[in-house]
Structure formats: C-alpha cells, structure tokens
Design a protein around this motif. Structure first.
Motif, PDB file in Angstrom:
ATOM      1  N   TYR C  53       9.280  38.453  -8.378  1.00 30.95           N
ATOM      2  CA  TYR C  53       8.099  37.845  -9.007  1.00 30.95           C
ATOM      3  C   TYR C  53       7.756  36.730  -8.029  1.00 30.95           C
ATOM      4  CZ  TYR C  53       5.501  35.337 -12.746  1.00 30.95           C
ATOM      5  OH  TYR C  53       4.563  34.693 -13.513  1.00 30.95           O
ATOM      6  N   MET C  56       6.769  32.908  -8.758  1.00 35.21           N
ATOM      7  CA  MET C  56       7.809  32.179  -9.486  1.00 35.21           C
ATOM      8  C   MET C  56       9.090  32.055  -8.649  1.00 35.21           C
ATOM      9  SD  MET C  56       9.328  32.890 -13.304  1.00 35.21           S
ATOM     10  CE  MET C  56      10.786  32.012 -13.898  1.00 35.21           C
ATOM     11  N   VAL C 120      16.713  32.807  -9.961  1.00 37.75           N
ATOM     12  CA  VAL C 120      15.544  33.197  -9.154  1.00 37.75           C
ATOM     13  C   VAL C 120      15.159  34.642  -9.466  1.00 37.75           C
ATOM     14  CG1 VAL C 120      14.608  33.444  -6.831  1.00 37.75           C
ATOM     15  CG2 VAL C 120      16.172  31.559  -7.343  1.00 37.75           C
ATOM     16  N   VAL C 122      14.451  37.675  -8.644  1.00 42.34           N
ATOM     17  CA  VAL C 122      14.490  38.654  -7.563  1.00 42.34           C
ATOM     18  C   VAL C 122      15.330  39.813  -8.076  1.00 42.34           C
ATOM     19  CG1 VAL C 122      15.383  39.131  -5.245  1.00 42.34           C
ATOM     20  CG2 VAL C 122      14.247  36.951  -5.719  1.00 42.34           C
ATOM     21  N   TRP C 123      14.938  41.025  -7.709  1.00 40.34           N
ATOM     22  CA  TRP C 123      15.673  42.214  -8.153  1.00 40.34           C
ATOM     23  C   TRP C 123      15.981  43.098  -6.970  1.00 40.34           C
ATOM     24  CZ3 TRP C 123      11.151  40.300 -10.298  1.00 40.34           C
ATOM     25  CH2 TRP C 123      11.343  39.582 -11.483  1.00 40.34           C
ATOM     26  N   TRP C 135      18.240  50.213 -10.069  1.00 38.28           N
ATOM     27  CA  TRP C 135      18.117  48.760 -10.163  1.00 38.28           C
ATOM     28  C   TRP C 135      19.468  48.195 -10.559  1.00 38.28           C
ATOM     29  CZ3 TRP C 135      14.015  46.661  -8.126  1.00 38.28           C
ATOM     30  CH2 TRP C 135      12.816  47.370  -8.085  1.00 38.28           C
ATOM     31  N   ASP C 137      21.939  45.502 -12.228  1.00 40.88           N
ATOM     32  CA  ASP C 137      22.032  44.414 -13.189  1.00 40.88           C
ATOM     33  C   ASP C 137      23.396  43.757 -13.018  1.00 40.88           C
ATOM     34  OD1 ASP C 137      22.302  42.702 -15.264  1.00 40.88           O
ATOM     35  OD2 ASP C 137      21.724  44.122 -16.822  1.00 40.88           O
TER      36      ASP C 137
ATOM     37  N   LEU D   6       2.981  40.513 -16.974  1.00 44.18           N
ATOM     38  CA  LEU D   6       3.521  41.051 -15.713  1.00 44.18           C
ATOM     39  C   LEU D   6       4.881  41.698 -15.941  1.00 44.18           C
ATOM     40  CD1 LEU D   6       2.691  38.025 -13.351  1.00 44.18           C
ATOM     41  CD2 LEU D   6       1.302  40.065 -13.832  1.00 44.18           C
ATOM     42  N   PHE D   8       8.269  43.764 -13.905  1.00 46.15           N
ATOM     43  CA  PHE D   8       8.910  43.893 -12.595  1.00 46.15           C
ATOM     44  C   PHE D   8      10.089  44.861 -12.667  1.00 46.15           C
ATOM     45  CE2 PHE D   8       7.041  39.680 -12.844  1.00 46.15           C
ATOM     46  CZ  PHE D   8       6.272  39.651 -11.678  1.00 46.15           C
ATOM     47  N   ALA D   9      10.408  45.402 -11.507  1.00 44.42           N
ATOM     48  CA  ALA D   9      11.658  46.143 -11.305  1.00 44.42           C
ATOM     49  C   ALA D   9      11.847  47.202 -12.408  1.00 44.42           C
ATOM     50  CB  ALA D   9      12.834  45.165 -11.234  1.00 44.42           C
ATOM     51  N   TYR D  11      11.802  47.025 -15.588  1.00 45.51           N
ATOM     52  CA  TYR D  11      10.865  46.948 -16.716  1.00 45.51           C
ATOM     53  C   TYR D  11       9.530  47.602 -16.352  1.00 45.51           C
ATOM     54  CZ  TYR D  11      14.028  43.498 -18.886  1.00 45.51           C
ATOM     55  OH  TYR D  11      15.106  42.852 -19.438  1.00 45.51           O
ATOM     56  N   ALA D  53       8.854  34.599 -18.955  1.00 43.24           N
ATOM     57  CA  ALA D  53       8.377  33.388 -18.283  1.00 43.24           C
ATOM     58  C   ALA D  53       6.911  33.182 -18.637  1.00 43.24           C
ATOM     59  CB  ALA D  53       8.534  33.516 -16.769  1.00 43.24           C
ATOM     60  N   GLN D  56       5.150  30.857 -14.967  1.00 46.83           N
ATOM     61  CA  GLN D  56       6.209  30.824 -13.965  1.00 46.83           C
ATOM     62  C   GLN D  56       7.388  29.930 -14.328  1.00 46.83           C
ATOM     63  OE1 GLN D  56       4.315  30.185 -10.129  1.00 46.83           O
ATOM     64  NE2 GLN D  56       2.767  31.735 -10.564  1.00 46.83           N
ATOM     65  N   LYS D  57       7.550  29.661 -15.637  1.00 46.61           N
ATOM     66  CA  LYS D  57       8.756  28.952 -16.084  1.00 46.61           C
ATOM     67  C   LYS D  57       9.392  29.739 -17.219  1.00 46.61           C
ATOM     68  CE  LYS D  57       7.363  24.307 -14.761  1.00 46.61           C
ATOM     69  NZ  LYS D  57       8.036  24.522 -13.441  1.00 46.61           N
ATOM     70  N   TYR D  58      10.738  29.754 -17.249  1.00 46.17           N
ATOM     71  CA  TYR D  58      11.435  30.463 -18.321  1.00 46.17           C
ATOM     72  C   TYR D  58      11.034  29.858 -19.665  1.00 46.17           C
ATOM     73  CZ  TYR D  58      14.236  32.763 -14.759  1.00 46.17           C
ATOM     74  OH  TYR D  58      14.635  33.517 -13.692  1.00 46.17           O
ATOM     75  N   GLU D  70      -0.095  32.730 -17.683  1.00 55.98           N
ATOM     76  CA  GLU D  70       0.517  33.834 -16.943  1.00 55.98           C
ATOM     77  C   GLU D  70       1.850  34.154 -17.613  1.00 55.98           C
ATOM     78  OE1 GLU D  70       0.298  33.667 -12.599  1.00 55.98           O
ATOM     79  OE2 GLU D  70       2.391  34.320 -12.496  1.00 55.98           O
ATOM     80  N   ALA D  72       5.149  36.791 -18.107  1.00 57.03           N
ATOM     81  CA  ALA D  72       5.907  37.822 -17.390  1.00 57.03           C
ATOM     82  C   ALA D  72       7.212  38.117 -18.104  1.00 57.03           C
ATOM     83  CB  ALA D  72       6.185  37.373 -15.961  1.00 57.03           C
ATOM     84  N   ILE D  74      11.041  39.147 -17.539  1.00 58.48           N
ATOM     85  CA  ILE D  74      11.949  38.968 -16.400  1.00 58.48           C
ATOM     86  C   ILE D  74      13.220  39.791 -16.620  1.00 58.48           C
ATOM     87  CG2 ILE D  74      13.172  37.269 -15.001  1.00 58.48           C
ATOM     88  CD1 ILE D  74      10.229  36.675 -15.015  1.00 58.48           C
ATOM     89  N   PRO D  75      13.373  40.900 -15.906  1.00 61.99           N
ATOM     90  CA  PRO D  75      14.632  41.654 -16.009  1.00 61.99           C
ATOM     91  C   PRO D  75      15.794  40.798 -15.513  1.00 61.99           C
ATOM     92  CG  PRO D  75      12.919  42.920 -14.856  1.00 61.99           C
ATOM     93  CD  PRO D  75      12.418  41.511 -14.972  1.00 61.99           C
ATOM     94  N   PRO D  76      17.033  41.199 -15.833  1.00 58.82           N
ATOM     95  CA  PRO D  76      18.204  40.443 -15.347  1.00 58.82           C
ATOM     96  C   PRO D  76      18.091  40.261 -13.831  1.00 58.82           C
ATOM     97  CG  PRO D  76      18.893  42.141 -16.876  1.00 58.82           C
ATOM     98  CD  PRO D  76      17.438  42.359 -16.637  1.00 58.82           C
ATOM     99  N   VAL D  77      18.124  39.011 -13.389  1.00 57.83           N
ATOM    100  CA  VAL D  77      17.879  38.740 -11.974  1.00 57.83           C
ATOM    101  C   VAL D  77      19.078  39.182 -11.132  1.00 57.83           C
ATOM    102  CG1 VAL D  77      16.300  36.875 -12.522  1.00 57.83           C
ATOM    103  CG2 VAL D  77      18.700  36.345 -12.046  1.00 57.83           C
TER     104      VAL D  77
END
Lengths: 148, 80, 148, 80
Positions: C53, C56, C120, C122-123, C135, C137, D6, D8-9, D11, D53, D56-58, D70, D72, D74-77
C-alpha cells in the motif's frame, strides 16, 4: 561455510564484504562498521593510527570468524580490520555476517565484535585537535603513563 | 639463552624499540622473561603484569619459553 | 539528524545507505539486509514478489525512521524497502543506522526491523520450485485460504 | 454514501479487484464498512476482523468514516 578474518591496509569495501557472505541459504545479512569518530572521552580527534601484532592479529581474526561460524551453526562470517592511518569517518573494522534468520545474524555480529575487542592484538593511537597523540587503553587506565 | 621479545604500541614507546633481546635461563618461563625485561631501561612504565604471547598465543606466567619461540608483550588491546 | 524511510523499485545500494548515515559523530554503523532465501517453511523458493500500500507504507517507513532516531537519541536511521519481483539473494529491505556507540546502534537496528515487520503494509507472494505461488502470512495462518 | 475501499495482496485476490465501492450510512464507522464488504462476492475468504486503515493510519472498528476518506483493508503484513 564462509569464515574468514584478516588485516587490510586499504579502505574496507562494505559491498565486497556483503557479497562474500551472501548465499541463497541466508535470509539476513548484517554489516557492522566501526568508524573513526571526532570525539573520544571528550577530546577532539582528528585521526587514528591503527597498528597490530600482524601475524597474531590475523590468526586471531581468522579464529574468531571460525568460532563464530561454529558457535552459531550455518552462519557466514567475514572480518576485516584495517591498520595504518585512518581519517574521520573511515572504517577501522568491518564484520559481515549472514544467517538464515535475523535473530541469529544479530547475535553472531554482536558476539564477533565483542570477541574482537577482547582479544585481537590491535592498538590505536589517537591524534587530537591540539596536536598531541596518545595510545588508547579501552580499560580506562593510562596505557603506560606515556603520552607521545 | 637469549631471546628476542616483540614490543608494540605504548610498550615499544616505553622501551624505545620494537623488540629487545634478553637473557633467560635455559628452562625458562614467561615469568623469567618478564623479570629480565624489568631490568631494561624504560621498563618502569610497563604495568605490573603485562600480557604475554608465546608463538602468537596468549600465555600464562608459567608457560615455558624455549629457544626459537616467538615471545611478545601485548599492551591492552584496542581494536575495533 | 538523518531519519528517512522510503520504498524503492530498484536494487538496494548498500554503500549508498551507509554513506547516508555516516557522520563524524558516529563510531558505529550497522547495515541490516533482509534477503530472499531459497527455502521458507521447508518449501523451495525461486523468487518473491513484494507489493505495498505504497503511500501508507512510505509514510510508515518514514515514521519508524523518525521514531527510531528520537527513541535512541542522536542516531541516524535510513530504511529502504523494495517492491517488485525479487530473485534469490536480492535484498528486500535495507536498514542503515549509525550512532556514537555500537550498543545503541545494534539496539536501533533491531528495533527498526521488528517495528517494520509489525506495521508496514507490505506483502510478499512467494514463488515455489513447483511453479505455485502464495501470499505469505507471517502469523502462520493461511492468508485467505487462497493459493493463486 | 458510497465509499471506495482499497484492497491489497490476498484480499485483492479474494474479492477479485484492487478496490471495491460500497454503500454505507452517512455517519458511518469502520464497522459499517466491514459489514458492507461482507456482502460482496468473495468476502467469505476474508478473516473475521481484517485490519483497516483510514487515511493511511490503522483504525479501530469505532473509527468514523467520512465522505472523501481513504479506506483500505490491510492483510497481515509481511514486509522485511
């Protein structure tokens, strides 16, 4: 497994050390650089001369690298210690380690620098802004009472 | 027998040379080497019990010193 | 005081990161590299695709660098995280830290990578020797039960 | 109001798009956004409480979501 320790008279090449420990089995690489800084014990430093009992220092550096690679199994360790006249911001020591996992990589790196400082026969003479110079005794005692 | 002792850094400055030759008994130990060094000009600047290496390994005061051994006084190390 | 965090699409330049944190006040520099390794959880890996993302992630990387430089006073911290397709032995993250003393430098480095991994966005999608990809986890749960 | 979320990944794979538009009440919270997403095809593959988020903040489930925010999932980072 990579385990090398040596003295060098030329500037330490960070990228070369990293390349030397890099391998597909490793997920973490840590490079430690000890560098000449402008102040030590409150005195302004302009440069440091490193000297060594060269044969023994090289042997100890190699021994430490080998011990580290054995103690923390499957790690790669390369140590380079520079001797000669160093300017501010130049690296006196470079230690590159690699391991599958970062926890072990940090542990190997830290163990290696502490062991190096404990037993490798290398000495440094600091040059100060006032033009004097002095051998440094990390134990805090004056090395011999002499100040050349 | 006479043996050459390597000196470095502040110790070389103290004794004014990168090595000195001293006389020791034939069945000598590190302690004998240190006693002989004590007689040299400038040795008063050395600490009471300096570290000694024999053949590039740290030695004890009881470590024996034979003809041909490489003996060195090791000032407090300051690498890194 | 230097504190920077950012994403990059090009290979991480270890020497450039080191130069960025270098300063006469620092006696220790540590570079951490997270690199793509050939095995994860027992499966043969041929490469990893990192995505983020981006807005962010860049903000979080910058925030972590700033927090690290504040938490460990007078340290310099630069973080770079790469996105895109990475081959084995390529670095996905580079963290350069500098401090007057090595103890603090190690602490800053370790805190920074753990914080990065924690927050952060990132994936990574691992590509395996059998041609599949998944993916990852890190919590150990399957990300969504999907395997694309 | 309608809001764009939004993805990602894993999701984005689950819902088949990098973002989806959902309808939520005017004084909505993150919980409302998640409830709306649950109605989408593929949402069954999401975990029970995905991270969200906002700007852009949790965020928490009680964080308010306004027009223009905005948002989003957030999948497990998995950085580093």
């Amino acid at each position: 497994m990579t385990a090398a320790g040596r003295l060098t008279r030329v500037p330490i090449d960070a990228s070369a050390l990293i390349a030397e420990v890099s391998a597909p089995a490793h997920g973490a690489i840590i490079l430690f650089l000890g560098v000449v800084r402008e102040v030590n014990d409150g005195r302004g430093v302009t440069g440091i001369e490193y000297s060594a009992y060269e044969a023994m220092a090289a042997a100890e550096l190699q021994a430490i690298a080998s011990e580290a690679a054995t103690k923390f199994a499957s790690s790669a360790v390369v140590i380079e210690h520079r001797v000669g006249e160093l300017a501010l911001e130049e690296a006196s020591v470079g230690i590159a380690v690699a391991h599958a996992h970062r926890g072990e990589a940090y542990a190997v790196s830290r163990w290696t620098i502490e062991e190096l400082k404990r037993r490798v026969p290398v000495w440094k003479r600091e040059q100060y802004v006032d033009g004097t110079q002095e051998w440094v005794d990390p134990s805090g005692r004056p090395a011999t009472g002499m100040s050349a | 027998m006479s043996i050459n002792v390597l000196l470095f850094a502040s110790y070389a400055d103290a004794l004014g040379a990168p090595s000195i030759c001293v006389d020791i008994p034939a069945d000598a130990t590190v302690a004998d080497v240190l006693a002989a060094i004590r007689l040299q000009p400038g040795a008063g600047l050395l600490p009471a019990k300096p570290l000694v290496a024999v053949n590039q390994k740290y030695a004890r005061s009881t470590t024996s010193v034979k003809h041909g051994d490489e003996v060195a006084l090791i000032p407090p190390v300051a690498g890194g």
